[in-house]
Design an enzyme around this catalytic site. Structure first.
Site, PDB file in Angstrom:
ATOM      1  N   ASP A 107     -21.461   5.366  12.249  1.00 32.19           N
ATOM      2  CA  ASP A 107     -22.003   6.756  11.627  1.00 32.19           C
ATOM      3  C   ASP A 107     -23.504   6.681  11.217  1.00 32.19           C
ATOM      4  O   ASP A 107     -23.843   7.646  10.327  1.00 32.19           O
ATOM      5  CB  ASP A 107     -21.114   7.120  10.296  1.00 32.19           C
ATOM      6  CG  ASP A 107     -21.381   6.018   9.380  1.00 32.19           C
ATOM      7  OD1 ASP A 107     -21.772   5.088   9.402  1.00 32.19           O
ATOM      8  OD2 ASP A 107     -21.042   6.501   8.040  1.00 32.19           O
ATOM      9  N   GLU A 108     -24.200   5.850  11.759  1.00 29.69           N
ATOM     10  CA  GLU A 108     -25.755   5.877  11.409  1.00 29.69           C
ATOM     11  C   GLU A 108     -26.454   5.008  12.489  1.00 29.69           C
ATOM     12  O   GLU A 108     -26.014   4.214  13.233  1.00 29.69           O
ATOM     13  CB  GLU A 108     -25.773   5.194  10.211  1.00 29.69           C
ATOM     14  CG  GLU A 108     -25.551   3.740   9.960  1.00 29.69           C
ATOM     15  CD  GLU A 108     -25.967   3.010   8.569  1.00 29.69           C
ATOM     16  OE1 GLU A 108     -27.050   3.137   8.133  1.00 29.69           O
ATOM     17  OE2 GLU A 108     -25.020   2.403   8.005  1.00 29.69           O
ATOM     18  N   ASP A 163     -28.038   9.181   8.840  1.00 27.09           N
ATOM     19  CA  ASP A 163     -26.725   8.895   8.368  1.00 27.09           C
ATOM     20  C   ASP A 163     -25.659  10.045   8.134  1.00 27.09           C
ATOM     21  O   ASP A 163     -26.016  10.896   7.275  1.00 27.09           O
ATOM     22  CB  ASP A 163     -27.071   8.107   7.042  1.00 27.09           C
ATOM     23  CG  ASP A 163     -25.831   7.358   6.406  1.00 27.09           C
ATOM     24  OD1 ASP A 163     -24.766   7.059   7.203  1.00 27.09           O
ATOM     25  OD2 ASP A 163     -25.978   6.467   5.452  1.00 27.09           O
TER      26      ASP A 163
END
Length: 430
Positions: A121-122, A27
């Site tokens: 974003d993860e 993350d």
DNA sequence: TCTGGGGTCCTAGGACCC
DNA sequence: TCTGGGGTCCTAGGACCC
């Protein structure tokens, strides 16, 4: 379980107990803000807030310096300004974040093809198969963090655990810029003291329901009678939550999830009553959605609109077509028909258009073969797509989206509808 | 302080078919 | 002459996630 920030080697050497911990959750930390800091190094160490800077914007991402003042994601920007007036406020640049995201994901896929991207974003990684080549999961995580920091100058946190949910909790606990391994033997010790809102799928409403029946921690949920749990959150959620609370989460890391819908929506700075204005917005939104469908080679059968009124009440209306479409004009006609069926409306805050029930473009191909009337529109729109890919979307737009002044000069990129994509109700090039 | 924009999933009722 | 139950599709609403 061990926490690391710059001490990886000692806490997570090859001897660490990562037996059957093969799931990584990676993350990025304050992702949008970190990308902005990377390109404006003078912002490093300062409170940075990325978010809508208009009257009705919300915070998309806040640096940890801004979070120290209480600034959080999804908070109205106005509140963030009140909390931290000295913060630097930056409007989002989704292109830049998308590019950074692709670079991150490329590094992850370099470790293993078993990467499940959850959002910009993860991602989850299953590194069971990478062990022999790259070492134990903890070592893989250490190397991964180092490589992302070195090559992209972006901080991230990593959780390592036997399941996806636990790995996600691990990365959350490790933030910022940390790493956490949750060994199987210590899962319940880690999990049970946490508040119910930690469980995946428990938001504000479900947390309230759980509190109402006296369940406050994950341990409470694990030990609750199923009947009680069902009465609080319903059948399906009860089963799911009980599993998660007990440390079980059988979902595998899967790659290549297919998109199920494509939509676009916009909130007005000031509520709108004028239906002509709404119509122009719908035309523009339909153009964006159609263009994205065509670019992705997809089409869908169900057209849905979303209308949010001044009082925040939100309604959805949808209609399923006999044949899937990727034609902006057809999306618009359906959306506008749905809107008109509402009759007179209160003042409107938000308008959205979405196409659901996506399939590959076969539906559209069939339509073409049958020579249906949309054929003309499709070809016109394809021509616009081609022109737009050469000259930019701003160069081609429907005549009805041009303001009177624009017919004589360059389109005004700041005017709201002009930022939106073209539709083919008689387009012009400039 | 006043609530973005991109999505996914679940529930529930009604229509319709068998 | 009155009526069951299962399956599927469609629509609307809402919770949730990032």
């Amino acid at each position: 379980m061990g926490r690391e920030r710059g001490r990886e080697e000692r806490d997570f050497g090859p001897g660490g107990d990562d037996t059957d911990c093969s799931i990584l959750h990676v993350d990025m930390d304050a992702f949008f803000a970190s990308v902005e800091v990377r390109r404006h190094p003078e912002l490093r160490g300062k409170p940075v807030v990325v978010g809508g800077t208009g009257g009705r914007g919300v915070v998309s991402s806040a640096s940890y310096e801004a979070r120290a003042f209480g600034v959080r994601s999804a908070m109205p920007t106005s509140r963030a300004r009140a909390l931290c007036p000295q913060a630097i406020f930056i409007p989002p640049d989704s292109g830049a974040y998308g590019e950074a995201s692709r670079a991150v994901m490329a590094i992850l896929r370099d470790v293993t093809p078993l990467v499940e991207q959850l959002s910009v974003d993860e991602a989850f990684l299953d590194v069971a198969g990478a062990r022999r080549l790259l070492g134990p999961p903890a070592q893989i995580a250490i190397d991964l963090r180092a490589r992302i920091a070195r090559e992209l100058q972006l901080p991230c946190s990593v959780g390592i655990a036997p399941t996806k949910f636990l790995a996600k909790l691990g990365s959350a606990r490790a933030k910022p810029d940390g790493l956490l391994l949750i060994p199987r033997a210590r899962v319940l010790e880690f999990l049970h003291p946490l508040p119910v809102s930690t469980l995946w799928g428990v938001g504000e409403r479900s947390a309230e329901q759980l509190h109402r029946v006296g369940l406050r921690t994950v341990g409470d949920v694990a030990q609750a009678p199923m009947g009680l749990l069902r009465s609080a959150v319903g059948d399906a959620a009860a089963t799911h939550l009980h599993e998660l609370a007990s440390g079980r989460d059988p979902r595998p890391v899967t790659t290549g999830r297919e998109e199920k819908s494509v939509g676009s929506e916009t909130t007005y700075d000031i509520d709108v009553s004028d239906h002509e204005r709404i119509k122009q917005t719908m035309l523009a939104l339909s153009g964006q959605v159609g263009a994205r469908l065509r670019a992705a080679g997809q089409s869908g059968r169900t057209i849905a609109i979303k209308v949010r009124f001044a009082d925040f009440k939100t309604i959805n209306r949808s209609r399923t077509l006999p044949v899937a479409t990727d034609v902006s004009q057809e999306i618009f006609q359906t959306a506008w028909t749905l809107f008109r069926a509402l009759g007179p409306t209160d003042r409107i805050r938000l308008i959205g258009v979405r196409v659901e029930g996506l399939a590959g473009a076969e539906g559209a191909a069939r339509q073409l073969a049958l020579g249906e009337p949309e054929r003309g529109w499709r070809e016109a729109e394809r021509a616009i797509d081609a022109a737009a890919s050469r000259f930019g979307r701003a160069a081609v737009k429907p005549a009805s989206l041009l303001k009177a002044g624009d017919r004589r000069r360059q389109p005004d990129k700041r005017a709201e509808p002009d930022r939106l994509d073209p539709l083919s109700d008689g387009f012009t090039a400039s």
